[in-house]
Structure formats: structure tokens, C-alpha cells
Scaffold this active site. Sequence first.
Site, mmCIF file in Angstrom:
data_model
loop_
_atom_site.group_PDB
_atom_site.id
_atom_site.type_symbol
_atom_site.label_atom_id
_atom_site.label_comp_id
_atom_site.label_asym_id
_atom_site.label_seq_id
_atom_site.Cartn_x
_atom_site.Cartn_y
_atom_site.Cartn_z
ATOM 1 N N GLY A 164 0.820 -1.213 0.000
ATOM 2 C CA GLY A 164 0.000 0.000 0.000
ATOM 3 C C GLY A 164 0.853 1.261 0.000
ATOM 4 C CB ILE A 165 0.077 4.829 0.316
ATOM 5 C CG1 ILE A 165 -0.637 4.731 -1.038
ATOM 6 C CG2 ILE A 165 0.892 6.133 0.380
ATOM 7 C CD1 ILE A 165 -1.598 5.854 -1.330
ATOM 8 C CG HIS A 166 5.234 1.179 2.082
ATOM 9 N ND1 HIS A 166 6.589 1.373 2.043
ATOM 10 C CD2 HIS A 166 4.906 0.567 0.909
ATOM 11 C CE1 HIS A 166 7.066 0.888 0.909
ATOM 12 N NE2 HIS A 166 6.063 0.391 0.198
ATOM 13 C CB ALA A 167 7.843 4.928 4.825
ATOM 14 C CD GLU A 221 6.632 -0.282 -3.122
ATOM 15 O OE1 GLU A 221 7.282 0.416 -2.340
ATOM 16 O OE2 GLU A 221 5.580 -0.852 -2.799
#
Length: 88
Positions: free
Chosen positions: A13-16, A87
Site C-alpha cells: 500500500g502507501i507505506h513510507a 514496486e
Amino acid sequence: MKTATYTVKNALGIHARPAADIARFVGKHKSEVTLTSGGKKASGKSVLMLTAMGAKKGAEVTVTVSGEDEDEVFAQLDDMFNHGFYED
């Protein structure tokens, strides 16, 4: 103003890292960018707000871009979302 809704494709997901990539890119431009997911709203310039949205794989995220360079900004964000933040 340009708006689109995306389904998060990348596994984490929208991680760091994707949040930092979004914020770094948006911070270099004049347009205002807002992302909304699960009732939470985040500025495209804030890594903390982007990660706090908690947008996991499969979540829907609405991206709104408004400003003088919105076409360029929207096109890049569209590419990032459509390619799983590079990714996968």
C-alpha cells in the site's frame, strides 16, 4: 482541476517509500494535491499524512490535482498509481 480514483496495487500500500516519493514529487510543483481514502484526507506534500491514511493494497484512493501545472503533476501521479509505485 483533475480527479481520478485508483485502486492501490502494490503489496504494502502507501507505506513510507511511496508516500515519500509522492511528497517529494508534489513538493517540487505549484499545484495543490489531495488524496482521500477511507474517509481520510491527506495533502500530497505530507509524508506523515499520506502514510496515516492507511491505504493498503486494494484500497481506493481519490487523487485531486488543482493548479497551474496540474497536467504534469496529474500525469506523473497517474503513472505512479497505475504502476504500483514501481514496486511490483
